[in-house]
Design an enzyme around this catalytic site. Structure first.
Site, PDB file in Angstrom:
ATOM      1  N   LYS A  80       0.863  -1.187   0.000  1.00 41.81           N
ATOM      2  CA  LYS A  80       0.000   0.000   0.000  1.00 41.81           C
ATOM      3  C   LYS A  80       0.895   1.230   0.000  1.00 41.81           C
ATOM      4  O   LYS A  80       1.974   1.226   0.611  1.00 41.81           O
ATOM      5  CB  LYS A  80      -0.858  -0.006   1.267  1.00 41.81           C
ATOM      6  CG  LYS A  80      -2.083   0.835   1.180  1.00 41.81           C
ATOM      7  CD  LYS A  80      -3.260   0.091   0.559  1.00 41.81           C
ATOM      8  CE  LYS A  80      -4.491   0.964   0.488  1.00 41.81           C
ATOM      9  NZ  LYS A  80      -5.655   0.249   0.009  1.00 41.81           N
ATOM     10  N   GLY A 179     -24.840   2.963   4.260  1.00 45.73           N
ATOM     11  CA  GLY A 179     -23.990   3.525   3.205  1.00 45.73           C
ATOM     12  C   GLY A 179     -24.448   3.049   1.845  1.00 45.73           C
ATOM     13  O   GLY A 179     -24.319   1.873   1.520  1.00 45.73           O
ATOM     14  N   VAL A 180     -24.988   3.976   1.039  1.00 41.72           N
ATOM     15  CA  VAL A 180     -25.427   3.603  -0.306  1.00 41.72           C
ATOM     16  C   VAL A 180     -24.649   4.411  -1.340  1.00 41.72           C
ATOM     17  O   VAL A 180     -25.200   5.065  -2.208  1.00 41.72           O
ATOM     18  CB  VAL A 180     -26.967   3.758  -0.486  1.00 41.72           C
ATOM     19  CG1 VAL A 180     -27.689   2.666   0.263  1.00 41.72           C
ATOM     20  CG2 VAL A 180     -27.447   5.135  -0.011  1.00 41.72           C
ATOM     21  N   GLY A 181     -23.322   4.353  -1.203  1.00 43.66           N
ATOM     22  CA  GLY A 181     -22.435   5.010  -2.162  1.00 43.66           C
ATOM     23  C   GLY A 181     -22.244   4.118  -3.374  1.00 43.66           C
ATOM     24  O   GLY A 181     -23.195   3.460  -3.829  1.00 43.66           O
ATOM     25  N   VAL A 183     -20.569   1.125  -3.919  1.00 38.99           N
ATOM     26  CA  VAL A 183     -20.869  -0.303  -3.753  1.00 38.99           C
ATOM     27  C   VAL A 183     -22.268  -0.495  -3.180  1.00 38.99           C
ATOM     28  O   VAL A 183     -23.056  -1.306  -3.686  1.00 38.99           O
ATOM     29  CB  VAL A 183     -19.829  -0.994  -2.843  1.00 38.99           C
ATOM     30  CG1 VAL A 183     -20.139  -2.488  -2.753  1.00 38.99           C
ATOM     31  CG2 VAL A 183     -18.414  -0.778  -3.347  1.00 38.99           C
TER      32      VAL A 183
HETATM   33  P1  NAD Z   1     -18.418   5.498  -1.267  1.00 37.32           P
HETATM   34  O1  NAD Z   1     -17.679   6.637  -0.647  1.00 37.32           O
HETATM   35  O2  NAD Z   1     -18.914   5.613  -2.652  1.00 37.32           O
HETATM   36  O3  NAD Z   1     -19.671   5.117  -0.333  1.00 37.32           O
HETATM   37  C1  NAD Z   1     -19.664   5.183   1.047  1.00 37.32           C
HETATM   38  C2  NAD Z   1     -20.971   5.802   1.469  1.00 37.32           C
HETATM   39  O4  NAD Z   1     -21.057   5.769   2.890  1.00 37.32           O
HETATM   40  C3  NAD Z   1     -21.104   7.271   1.055  1.00 37.32           C
HETATM   41  O5  NAD Z   1     -22.307   7.443   0.347  1.00 37.32           O
HETATM   42  C4  NAD Z   1     -21.096   8.039   2.389  1.00 37.32           C
HETATM   43  O6  NAD Z   1     -21.889   9.187   2.344  1.00 37.32           O
HETATM   44  C5  NAD Z   1     -21.651   6.992   3.326  1.00 37.32           C
HETATM   45  N1  NAD Z   1     -21.327   7.199   4.731  1.00 37.32           N
HETATM   46  C6  NAD Z   1     -20.174   7.622   5.287  1.00 37.32           C
HETATM   47  N2  NAD Z   1     -20.270   7.662   6.618  1.00 37.32           N
HETATM   48  C7  NAD Z   1     -21.506   7.210   6.914  1.00 37.32           C
HETATM   49  C8  NAD Z   1     -22.208   7.004   8.134  1.00 37.32           C
HETATM   50  N3  NAD Z   1     -21.657   7.252   9.313  1.00 37.32           N
HETATM   51  N4  NAD Z   1     -23.479   6.523   8.072  1.00 37.32           N
HETATM   52  C9  NAD Z   1     -24.050   6.260   6.879  1.00 37.32           C
HETATM   53  N5  NAD Z   1     -23.428   6.433   5.700  1.00 37.32           N
HETATM   54  C10 NAD Z   1     -22.182   6.908   5.720  1.00 37.32           C
HETATM   55  O7  NAD Z   1     -17.459   4.217  -1.098  1.00 37.32           O
HETATM   56  P2  NAD Z   1     -17.603   2.812  -1.801  1.00 37.32           P
HETATM   57  O8  NAD Z   1     -16.638   2.743  -2.920  1.00 37.32           O
HETATM   58  O9  NAD Z   1     -19.027   2.484  -2.021  1.00 37.32           O
HETATM   59  O10 NAD Z   1     -17.012   1.870  -0.646  1.00 37.32           O
HETATM   60  C11 NAD Z   1     -17.791   1.563   0.497  1.00 37.32           C
HETATM   61  C12 NAD Z   1     -16.942   0.744   1.448  1.00 37.32           C
HETATM   62  O11 NAD Z   1     -16.523  -0.458   0.802  1.00 37.32           O
HETATM   63  C13 NAD Z   1     -15.666   1.437   1.928  1.00 37.32           C
HETATM   64  O12 NAD Z   1     -15.386   1.016   3.242  1.00 37.32           O
HETATM   65  C14 NAD Z   1     -14.606   0.884   0.980  1.00 37.32           C
HETATM   66  O13 NAD Z   1     -13.317   0.906   1.561  1.00 37.32           O
HETATM   67  C15 NAD Z   1     -15.098  -0.544   0.793  1.00 37.32           C
HETATM   68  N6  NAD Z   1     -14.668  -1.178  -0.450  1.00 37.32           N
HETATM   69  C16 NAD Z   1     -14.982  -0.632  -1.637  1.00 37.32           C
HETATM   70  C17 NAD Z   1     -14.586  -1.261  -2.811  1.00 37.32           C
HETATM   71  C18 NAD Z   1     -14.949  -0.698  -4.160  1.00 37.32           C
HETATM   72  O14 NAD Z   1     -14.843  -1.435  -5.147  1.00 37.32           O
HETATM   73  N7  NAD Z   1     -15.385   0.539  -4.261  1.00 37.32           N
HETATM   74  C19 NAD Z   1     -13.853  -2.455  -2.759  1.00 37.32           C
HETATM   75  C20 NAD Z   1     -13.571  -3.004  -1.510  1.00 37.32           C
HETATM   76  C21 NAD Z   1     -13.981  -2.363  -0.365  1.00 37.32           C
END
Ligand code: NAD
Length: 358
Positions: A80, A179-181, A183
């Site tokens: 990393k 969290g509905v970002g 993923v």
């Molecule tokens: P993202 O930033 O698109 O989504 C995260 C969401 O969580 C956001 O919408 C944010 O507003 C919300 N959030 C933050 N704090 C919060 C809280 N306290 N309560 C409710 N919602 C909250 O990120 P992502 O890419 O969707 O990733 C989500 C998680 O999965 C992260 O932990 C990331 O490390 C992990 N992850 C992602 C991937 C990937 O392919 N993107 C792969 C492996 C792991």
């Protein structure tokens, strides 16, 4: 405290610190293991309070990548990079070109990619100085956004855990989604299509309402998600969602989601187990993203194109690994997080022994 005394240093092959006066770059690349292949893991840009905090984060994250890559059955080790700085105010193309030069100095022992604070555009600048960069856009090998693949792996993992813990399919099962970002949004669509009922939350109101509208999910405030009446709790926001204050409130029988570092600590994993809940270890169930990136590295190395069929086959194997974790945890009556760590460590050790004997 010296580097070698740091508990996070354990098992690391090397730590490389770089600085570039002209661009202000200060970066650390931690290589935990190259036993299974070149170390791979994203680059994070973050305004760390001091260099010790940056080092600790790099070490913790690189070890986690070794475990994640081993469980995803990839010919990659774990590493990393962290860049110390505020990604909103301190990014320049020159900074990432300088970072690329640092990666190049490692001669292919480390492949970088996107992480918090780093975008595909930043990686394009790094790419000017090194070929050891994945997660780019606009070429035949490019893997694109990993989120849909991560969501697919998490979806299949939730399905498996629900079969094991509740003896049923997803139709009619209630899932609380934190969290509905990227993923979480894709996961919400997949769960809805499978007939699950959703309770969702997010601190981003716009995103939350968009997902709720298209899936018919019930919306709750961020703090209320832990009290939701649900069968599955799916953490898809930040780390540490499962801790001693949230756990007693969670009513789900299954905890399975995309977030990294869901358990505040190993004790939280033991507490989940003692409460009779089934936890899908995060770095196993969310391995789809790194599989997608690995497909790009594979294509770049071979001079070929991105192969979605290879990604799908790896996702199938990932689910077999999750089954192996669940089977062994059940047979030995132990927490799934402890069993997953043992399997990952054993895979790394076997590869290291093979490498040493070759
Ligand atoms: P993202 O930033 O698109 O989504 C995260 C969401 O969580 C956001 O919408 C944010 O507003 C919300 N959030 C933050 N704090 C919060 C809280 N306290 N309560 C409710 N919602 C909250 O990120 P992502 O890419 O969707 O990733 C989500 C998680 O999965 C992260 O932990 C990331 O490390 C992990 N992850 C992602 C991937 C990937 O392919 N993107 C792969 C492996 C792991």
């Amino acid at each position: 405290m010296t580097l070698f005394d740091s508990p996070a240093f354990e098992g690391h092959e090397g730590v490389h610190e770089f600085s570039d006066e002209k661009t202000g770059l200060r970066a650390i690349v931690a290589i935990h293991s190259t036993a299974r292949g070149p170390a791979a893991g994203g680059c994070r840009m973050w305004p760390y309070a001091d260099s010790e905090a940056a080092l600790t984060d790099a070490l913790r994250l690189s070890r986690a990548m070794s475990f994640k890559n081993a469980m995803a059955d990839l010919d990659l080790g774990g590493g990393k990079a962290v860049i110390i700085g505020d990604s909103r105010t301190q990014k320049t193309p020159g900074l990432f070109e300088a970072f690329g030069a640092c990666v190049e100095q490692l001669g292919g022992r480390y492949w970088t990619a996107e992480d918090v604070g780093v975008s595909p555009t930043d990686l394009m600048h790094a790419r000017k100085r090194t070929r050891y960069v994945a997660g780019l856009e606009g070429h035949a090998a490019a893997s694109g956004d990993p989120s849909p693949v991560t969501a697919e792996g998490v979806f299949r993992g939730v399905q498996l855990c629900v079969r094991r813990a509740l003896g049923r399919e997803l139709d009619g099962v209630t899932v609380a989604l934190q969290g509905v970002g990227h993923v979480g949004g894709y996961l919400a669509d997949k769960l809805t299509a499978a007939g699950a009922k959703l309770i969702v939350t997010d601190v981003n109101a716009e995103q939350l309402h968009a997902v709720a509208e298209r899936t018919g999910a019930e919306v709750v405030a961020p703090g209320a998600i832990f009290d939701a009446e649900c069968d599955v709790f799916a953490p898809c926001a930040l780390g540490g969602a499962i801790n001693e204050s949230t756990l007693p409130r969670i009513k789900a029988k299954v905890i399975a989601g995309a977030a990294n570092n869901q358990l505040a600590d190993a004790e939280a994993g033991r507490a989940v187990f003692q409460r009779g809940m089934l936890y899908a270890p995060d770095y196993v169930i969310n391995g789809g993203g790194i599989i997608n990136v690995a497909a790009e590295i594979r294509a770049l190395e071979a001079g070929g194109a991105f192969d979605p069929a290879w990604v799908d086959a790896k996702l199938d194997r990932l689910m077999l690994t999750l089954e192996e974790v669940l089977d062994r945890a059940k047979a030995e009556n132990r927490p799934t997080n402890e069993v997953a760590n043992e399997i990952a460590q054993a895979r790394i050790t076997i590869a290291a022994e093979k490498k040493a004997a070759a």
